[in-house]
Motif scaffolding. Structure first.
Motif, short mmCIF file in Angstrom:
data_model
loop_
_atom_site.label_atom_id
_atom_site.label_comp_id
_atom_site.label_asym_id
_atom_site.label_seq_id
_atom_site.Cartn_x
_atom_site.Cartn_y
_atom_site.Cartn_z
N ARG A 109 2.32 -2.24 0.32
CA ARG A 109 3.76 -2.24 0.57
C ARG A 109 4.11 -2.53 2.03
NH1 ARG A 109 6.76 0.58 -3.52
NH2 ARG A 109 5.41 1.41 -5.17
N SER A 110 3.10 -2.78 2.83
CA SER A 110 3.35 -2.99 4.26
C SER A 110 4.00 -4.33 4.56
CB SER A 110 2.02 -2.90 5.03
OG SER A 110 1.18 -4.02 4.71
N GLY A 111 3.83 -5.28 3.63
CA GLY A 111 4.37 -6.62 3.86
C GLY A 111 3.47 -7.47 4.75
N LEU A 112 2.28 -6.97 5.04
CA LEU A 112 1.38 -7.70 5.93
C LEU A 112 0.30 -8.48 5.19
CD1 LEU A 112 0.83 -4.94 8.67
CD2 LEU A 112 2.46 -6.83 8.68
N LEU A 113 0.16 -8.24 3.90
CA LEU A 113 -0.90 -8.90 3.15
C LEU A 113 -0.54 -10.34 2.83
CD1 LEU A 113 -2.07 -6.15 0.62
CD2 LEU A 113 -2.99 -6.70 2.89
N ALA A 114 -1.50 -11.22 2.99
CA ALA A 114 -1.32 -12.61 2.58
C ALA A 114 -1.56 -12.72 1.08
CB ALA A 114 -2.30 -13.50 3.35
N GLY A 115 -1.38 -13.90 0.53
CA GLY A 115 -1.54 -14.09 -0.91
C GLY A 115 -2.92 -13.76 -1.41
N GLU A 128 -2.21 -2.32 14.70
CA GLU A 128 -0.99 -1.91 15.39
C GLU A 128 0.24 -2.23 14.57
OE1 GLU A 128 1.49 -3.13 19.44
OE2 GLU A 128 -0.68 -3.52 19.32
N ARG A 129 0.26 -3.43 13.97
CA ARG A 129 1.41 -3.80 13.14
C ARG A 129 1.49 -2.93 11.90
NH1 ARG A 129 -0.42 -8.94 14.54
NH2 ARG A 129 -1.36 -9.26 12.48
N LEU A 130 0.32 -2.62 11.32
CA LEU A 130 0.31 -1.76 10.13
C LEU A 130 0.88 -0.38 10.45
CD1 LEU A 130 -0.58 -1.25 7.18
CD2 LEU A 130 -2.83 -0.55 8.09
N PRO A 134 6.87 1.43 7.61
CA PRO A 134 7.32 2.73 7.11
C PRO A 134 6.38 3.37 6.08
CG PRO A 134 9.15 1.16 7.19
CD PRO A 134 7.90 0.39 7.47
N TYR A 135 5.84 2.58 5.15
CA TYR A 135 4.99 3.18 4.12
C TYR A 135 3.68 3.71 4.71
CZ TYR A 135 7.97 1.77 0.23
OH TYR A 135 9.02 1.65 -0.64
N GLN A 137 3.32 4.75 7.80
CA GLN A 137 3.70 5.94 8.55
C GLN A 137 3.88 7.13 7.63
OE1 GLN A 137 7.18 4.55 10.64
NE2 GLN A 137 6.01 3.65 12.31
N ALA A 138 4.47 6.89 6.44
CA ALA A 138 4.65 7.98 5.48
C ALA A 138 3.29 8.49 4.99
CB ALA A 138 5.49 7.51 4.30
N TYR A 139 2.37 7.55 4.72
CA TYR A 139 1.04 7.94 4.25
C TYR A 139 0.32 8.77 5.32
CZ TYR A 139 -3.98 7.53 3.57
OH TYR A 139 -5.32 7.82 3.46
N MET A 140 0.36 8.30 6.55
CA MET A 140 -0.33 9.01 7.63
C MET A 140 0.32 10.37 7.90
SD MET A 140 -2.90 7.24 8.35
CE MET A 140 -3.43 8.24 9.74
N ALA A 141 1.65 10.43 7.78
CA ALA A 141 2.36 11.69 8.03
C ALA A 141 1.93 12.76 7.03
CB ALA A 141 3.86 11.47 7.97
N GLN A 142 1.86 12.40 5.73
CA GLN A 142 1.46 13.40 4.75
C GLN A 142 0.00 13.79 4.93
OE1 GLN A 142 -0.69 13.29 1.86
NE2 GLN A 142 -1.49 11.27 2.44
N ASP A 143 -0.82 12.81 5.30
CA ASP A 143 -2.24 13.11 5.50
C ASP A 143 -2.42 14.10 6.65
OD1 ASP A 143 -5.11 12.47 4.95
OD2 ASP A 143 -5.04 11.76 7.02
N LYS A 144 -1.72 13.86 7.76
CA LYS A 144 -1.83 14.75 8.91
C LYS A 144 -1.23 16.12 8.60
CE LYS A 144 -1.75 11.09 12.41
NZ LYS A 144 -0.97 10.47 13.52
N PHE A 145 -0.08 16.10 7.88
CA PHE A 145 0.60 17.36 7.61
C PHE A 145 -0.26 18.28 6.74
CE2 PHE A 145 3.28 19.97 4.81
CZ PHE A 145 3.88 20.79 5.78
#
Length: 236
Positions: A109-115, A128-130, A134-135, A137-145
């Motif tokens: 869902r990052s929008g960074l993947l090519a076809g 850095e772009r990843l 937002p997605y 960041q949400a994944y990392m936030a729950q993991d850290k929390f």
């Protein structure tokens, strides 16, 4: 004509235009209500009514915050503790491939993947772009929390001690008082508009303004009695 320009460093309040979806339907109704009551004073431009609505909602949520029901708050904190423990247990017992789906989903869902499913790292900055998406960041936030959730549960104990100090609410119409306080503050910050009366009956600009505001906020108490009790216990 005045332009309402907030100091966002002094107020913990978001710019009403920063959300992609725009103002909520409630905020639009509130903006139109404020325009009806204040436009005759010719003090504000169109954008300022968005800020006036934004301020009023913020103030209503934060006024008289020394009043709360200790029992209700303690009950809520107990629920918070229980549900966090339950969530932590659920995450711990998820099968590894299911748990890893969080990470993969955030990447997809990052929008960074090519076809072809790869990420362009020709400049060496793909990570850095990843990390700015937002997605992820949400994944990392729950993991850290949840790695530290046991420490947060200790903090709930501190919150419970503070909750016991709340000014007893009893049968006081606190939500009505908060709204009265917010409306009084709005009018007093803009002298030469709607005057705040020393006493209020069922007439006058402030009564009509407060009546419409109470209806929009779905406050069941009467504006007159709410204003009198606010004036007696809180007002200035």
């Amino acid at each position: 004509m005045w332009y309402v320009e907030p100091d966002l460093q002094d107020l913990d309040i978001s710019d009403p235009g920063e959300f992609e979806e725009g103002p909520s339907e409630f905020n639009l109704e509130l903006r139109d209500l404020l325009r009806r009551h204040f436009e005759k004073f010719d003090r504000f431009d169109g954008e300022s009514y968005n800020w006036l609505a934004h301020y009023l909602v913020f103030d209503q949520a934060h006024e008289l915050d020394e009043f709360w029901s200790a029992k209700n708050v303690l009950d809520d904190l107990a629920k918070l503790r229980s549900r966090l423990r339950e969530a932590d247990d659920i995450i711990d017992r998820l099968p590894v491939p299911v748990g890893d789906a969080f990470r993969i989903g955030a990447l997809n869902r990052s929008g960074l993947l090519a076809g072809d499913g790869t990420v362009d790292d020709s400049d060496g900055r793909s990570q850095e772009r990843l990390e700015q998406t937002p997605y992820w960041q949400a994944y990392m936030a729950q993991d850290k929390f949840f790695k530290k959730v046991h420490l947060f549960l200790d903090l709930i104990e501190d919150a419970e001690e503070k909750a016991k100090e709340g000014e007893p609410v009893g049968k006081k119409a606190i939500e009505a008082w908060r709204l009265v306080e917010a409306c009084v503050g709005l009018c007093e910050r803009h002298p030469g508009t709607i005057d705040v009366p020393k006493a209020m009956n069922e007439s006058g600009p402030f009564y009509r303004f407060l009546s419409d505001i109470f209806e929009l906020f779905e406050i069941e108490e009467l504006p007159t009695s709410s204003y009198r009790s606010w004036k007696r216990y809180v007002g200035r």
